[in-house]
Design a protein around this motif. Structure first.
Motif, PDB file in Angstrom:
ATOM      1  N   THR A   1       0.834  -1.199   0.000  1.00  0.00           N
ATOM      2  CA  THR A   1       0.000   0.000   0.000  1.00  0.00           C
ATOM      3  C   THR A   1       0.869   1.250   0.000  1.00  0.00           C
ATOM      4  O   THR A   1       0.592   2.225  -0.710  1.00  0.00           O
ATOM      5  CB  THR A   1      -0.930   0.015   1.217  1.00  0.00           C
ATOM      6  OG1 THR A   1      -1.748  -1.152   1.208  1.00  0.00           O
ATOM      7  CG2 THR A   1      -1.815   1.251   1.220  1.00  0.00           C
ATOM      8  N   GLY A   2       1.949   1.221   0.788  1.00  0.00           N
ATOM      9  CA  GLY A   2       2.867   2.350   0.841  1.00  0.00           C
ATOM     10  C   GLY A   2       3.507   2.631  -0.510  1.00  0.00           C
ATOM     11  O   GLY A   2       3.650   3.796  -0.906  1.00  0.00           O
ATOM     12  N   ILE A   3       3.886   1.573  -1.224  1.00  0.00           N
ATOM     13  CA  ILE A   3       4.479   1.753  -2.556  1.00  0.00           C
ATOM     14  C   ILE A   3       3.471   2.391  -3.504  1.00  0.00           C
ATOM     15  O   ILE A   3       3.794   3.296  -4.277  1.00  0.00           O
ATOM     16  CB  ILE A   3       4.980   0.403  -3.112  1.00  0.00           C
ATOM     17  CG1 ILE A   3       6.157  -0.099  -2.265  1.00  0.00           C
ATOM     18  CG2 ILE A   3       5.384   0.526  -4.578  1.00  0.00           C
ATOM     19  CD1 ILE A   3       6.610  -1.493  -2.611  1.00  0.00           C
ATOM     20  N   GLY A   4       2.229   1.909  -3.450  1.00  0.00           N
ATOM     21  CA  GLY A   4       1.175   2.508  -4.271  1.00  0.00           C
ATOM     22  C   GLY A   4       0.960   3.972  -3.944  1.00  0.00           C
ATOM     23  O   GLY A   4       0.768   4.805  -4.837  1.00  0.00           O
ATOM     24  N   LEU A   5       1.038   4.309  -2.649  1.00  0.00           N
ATOM     25  CA  LEU A   5       0.872   5.698  -2.231  1.00  0.00           C
ATOM     26  C   LEU A   5       2.045   6.561  -2.693  1.00  0.00           C
ATOM     27  O   LEU A   5       1.859   7.741  -3.032  1.00  0.00           O
ATOM     28  CB  LEU A   5       0.721   5.775  -0.718  1.00  0.00           C
ATOM     29  CG  LEU A   5      -0.604   5.240  -0.162  1.00  0.00           C
ATOM     30  CD1 LEU A   5      -0.554   5.144   1.356  1.00  0.00           C
ATOM     31  CD2 LEU A   5      -1.762   6.150  -0.585  1.00  0.00           C
ATOM     32  N   LEU A   6       3.253   5.993  -2.725  1.00  0.00           N
ATOM     33  CA  LEU A   6       4.403   6.735  -3.243  1.00  0.00           C
ATOM     34  C   LEU A   6       4.199   7.108  -4.706  1.00  0.00           C
ATOM     35  O   LEU A   6       4.526   8.227  -5.129  1.00  0.00           O
ATOM     36  CB  LEU A   6       5.685   5.916  -3.096  1.00  0.00           C
ATOM     37  CG  LEU A   6       6.340   5.863  -1.725  1.00  0.00           C
ATOM     38  CD1 LEU A   6       7.642   5.071  -1.801  1.00  0.00           C
ATOM     39  CD2 LEU A   6       6.623   7.270  -1.208  1.00  0.00           C
ATOM     40  N   LEU A   7       3.664   6.173  -5.474  1.00  0.00           N
ATOM     41  CA  LEU A   7       3.364   6.466  -6.881  1.00  0.00           C
ATOM     42  C   LEU A   7       2.309   7.569  -6.989  1.00  0.00           C
ATOM     43  O   LEU A   7       2.408   8.455  -7.842  1.00  0.00           O
ATOM     44  CB  LEU A   7       2.886   5.200  -7.593  1.00  0.00           C
ATOM     45  CG  LEU A   7       3.916   4.079  -7.746  1.00  0.00           C
ATOM     46  CD1 LEU A   7       3.279   2.827  -8.347  1.00  0.00           C
ATOM     47  CD2 LEU A   7       5.082   4.536  -8.617  1.00  0.00           C
ATOM     48  N   ALA A   8       1.315   7.499  -6.102  1.00  0.00           N
ATOM     49  CA  ALA A   8       0.273   8.532  -6.104  1.00  0.00           C
ATOM     50  C   ALA A   8       0.857   9.888  -5.713  1.00  0.00           C
ATOM     51  O   ALA A   8       0.494  10.924  -6.289  1.00  0.00           O
ATOM     52  CB  ALA A   8      -0.849   8.141  -5.147  1.00  0.00           C
ATOM     53  N   ILE A   9       1.787   9.897  -4.741  1.00  0.00           N
ATOM     54  CA  ILE A   9       2.434  11.142  -4.312  1.00  0.00           C
ATOM     55  C   ILE A   9       3.232  11.761  -5.456  1.00  0.00           C
ATOM     56  O   ILE A   9       3.149  12.971  -5.713  1.00  0.00           O
ATOM     57  CB  ILE A   9       3.347  10.870  -3.093  1.00  0.00           C
ATOM     58  CG1 ILE A   9       2.501  10.582  -1.858  1.00  0.00           C
ATOM     59  CG2 ILE A   9       4.291  12.042  -2.836  1.00  0.00           C
ATOM     60  CD1 ILE A   9       3.297  10.035  -0.692  1.00  0.00           C
ATOM     61  N   ALA A  10       4.010  10.912  -6.159  1.00  0.00           N
ATOM     62  CA  ALA A  10       4.813  11.410  -7.281  1.00  0.00           C
ATOM     63  C   ALA A  10       3.918  11.942  -8.400  1.00  0.00           C
ATOM     64  O   ALA A  10       4.204  12.988  -8.991  1.00  0.00           O
ATOM     65  CB  ALA A  10       5.715  10.299  -7.804  1.00  0.00           C
TER      66      ALA A  10
ATOM     67  N   PRO B   1       5.992  -9.530  -0.011  1.00  0.00           N
ATOM     68  CA  PRO B   1       4.574  -9.161   0.139  1.00  0.00           C
ATOM     69  C   PRO B   1       3.727 -10.191   0.885  1.00  0.00           C
ATOM     70  O   PRO B   1       2.909  -9.817   1.723  1.00  0.00           O
ATOM     71  CB  PRO B   1       4.107  -9.011  -1.321  1.00  0.00           C
ATOM     72  CG  PRO B   1       5.342  -8.621  -2.064  1.00  0.00           C
ATOM     73  CD  PRO B   1       6.457  -9.367  -1.400  1.00  0.00           C
ATOM     74  N   GLN B   2       3.938 -11.477   0.596  1.00  0.00           N
ATOM     75  CA  GLN B   2       3.109 -12.494   1.226  1.00  0.00           C
ATOM     76  C   GLN B   2       3.433 -12.707   2.689  1.00  0.00           C
ATOM     77  O   GLN B   2       2.706 -13.397   3.414  1.00  0.00           O
ATOM     78  CB  GLN B   2       3.246 -13.831   0.473  1.00  0.00           C
ATOM     79  CG  GLN B   2       4.597 -14.515   0.584  1.00  0.00           C
ATOM     80  CD  GLN B   2       5.616 -14.000  -0.407  1.00  0.00           C
ATOM     81  OE1 GLN B   2       5.402 -12.974  -1.048  1.00  0.00           O
ATOM     82  NE2 GLN B   2       6.698 -14.743  -0.603  1.00  0.00           N
ATOM     83  N   ARG B   3       4.515 -12.070   3.165  1.00  0.00           N
ATOM     84  CA  ARG B   3       4.930 -12.241   4.559  1.00  0.00           C
ATOM     85  C   ARG B   3       4.746 -10.961   5.389  1.00  0.00           C
ATOM     86  O   ARG B   3       5.125 -10.933   6.548  1.00  0.00           O
ATOM     87  CB  ARG B   3       6.398 -12.669   4.601  1.00  0.00           C
ATOM     88  CG  ARG B   3       6.690 -14.030   3.979  1.00  0.00           C
ATOM     89  CD  ARG B   3       6.454 -15.139   4.964  1.00  0.00           C
ATOM     90  NE  ARG B   3       7.299 -14.980   6.139  1.00  0.00           N
ATOM     91  CZ  ARG B   3       6.988 -15.446   7.339  1.00  0.00           C
ATOM     92  NH1 ARG B   3       5.835 -16.083   7.520  1.00  0.00           N
ATOM     93  NH2 ARG B   3       7.801 -15.290   8.356  1.00  0.00           N
TER      94      ARG B   3
END
Length: 347
Positions: free
Chosen positions: A57-66, A340-342
């Motif tokens: 989720t954090g990675i997705g949010l970083l893309l949204a921030i950029a 991710p799965q962990r």
């Protein structure tokens, strides 16, 4: 009314989304970009750093921030440009000092190239590249990078032809200071974070099944941390463990991760496959097999801890090399953040 400059709006929005829109008097859009970025950044930090947060989720949010940041910059330009329909989108023929500042903020020296100041451009570019390389070796040089950026920003504007400049040296100096502050803040926020949170990768099966080889974990470092029974801690290799490693020919391991079993003053005894703390059986639902060895009884000395791996019969821990000195402890492991799965909280 003095005509507003679209590239000044861009430079303002580079500090933080929404500022360029406020300058263009597009307050509704300014509030939208400002609040949206604050919310996205807050949730991204929570997703990465909180035990309950999901790294994906954090990675997705970083893309949204950029994405929001880039849209904000284009919108800041458009918010002023649409009122100046004769203005060049990219000021090539009718050069703009704020465009020189914009280029300089991307990479010190580019603004000087735009101004046809070859020697200054080579100087700023060379120093910036040198600092980028040297910063990996000499961390203290990192402070110079935002300083050079601020100086280059001030130079790019103040050396521009006088008839093109609309801001005085004092205003540009303040702008350069803001460039310096934002550069220092962005650079040293990561340094500050690393003093409190450390990342480690699990190298062995000594903590199986709680931790598996390749798991990447976050460890909270705190000077006043007092470990409690059940905590997973990362620590530097204690002297006795290093000595036994040398004698056995094993490869030296700089860091270990184990579970706190007993704290100073507690009596520890391992008998018939069960751990006893002060003669009371310790409930350990995370174990998958009985303990095959006997140990104790002994009382944990002051300033030390008794630690064991969850994979009890295949762990190089306190039952082999003794009590762990408190000074060796780095901090408490609190989250698996990858793969991710962990992803999950610990403890």
């Amino acid at each position: 009314m003095k005509k507003k400059d679209s590239w000044l709006a861009v430079n303002l929005s580079m500090f933080f989304p929404g500022l360029g829109q406020f300058y263009a008097r597009k307050d509704t859009k300014g509030i939208f970009f400002l609040l949206s970025q604050l919310i996205l950044v807050s949730f991204a930090l929570w997703s990465f750093l909180d035990a309950r947060g999901n790294t994906l989720t954090g990675i997705g949010l970083l893309l949204a921030i950029a994405t929001l940041y880039l849209v904000n910059i284009f919108d800041a330009h458009a918010s002023v440009f649409q009122d100046n329909f004769r203005e060049e989108k990219i000021p090539r023929n009718n050069k703009n000092p704020w465009f020189a500042v914009f280029l300089t903020r991307i990479l010190p020296g580019l603004g000087q190239l735009y101004n046809h100041q070859s020697l200054a451009a080579i100087l700023f570019l060379s120093v910036t590249i040198f600092l980028a390389i040297a910063d990996d070796v000499f961390l203290t040089l990192g402070m110079l990078t935002p300083i050079i950026g601020a100086i280059a920003t001030y130079h790019a504007y103040t050396t521009f032809p006088k008839e093109k400049k609309v801001a005085g040296r004092a205003i540009v100096a303040i702008f350069a200071v803001l460039v310096l502050i934002s550069g220092v803040a962005s650079k040293y926020s990561f340094v500050w974070l690393e003093t409190r949170i450390e990342r480690f990768q699990i190298p062995s099966l000594s903590m199986y099944p709680t931790l598996q080889v390749g798991d990447k974990i976050l460890v909270h470092k705190a000077k006043n941390y007092l470990p409690q029974t059940g905590d997973l801690i990362v620590f530097k290799e204690p002297p006795k463990a290093a000595e036994l490693d040398t004698q056995s020919g094993n490869e030296k391991q700089e860091y270990y991760i184990k579970r706190i079993i007993a704290t100073p003053g507690q009596k520890i005894n391992i008998n018939n496959g069960q751990v006893y703390i002060n003669d009371r059986a310790l409930q350990e639902d995370y174990l998958t097999e009985d303990i095959f060895y006997q140990w104790g009884p002994q009382t944990v000395p002051d300033g030390t801890y008794f630690v064991l791996g969850d994979n009890r019969n295949h762990s190089f821990d306190s039952h082999v090399w003794g009590f762990l000195p408190a000074k060796s402890i780095i901090g408490k492991a609190y989250k698996i953040y990858w793969p991710p799965q962990r992803i999950m909280p610990l403890n």
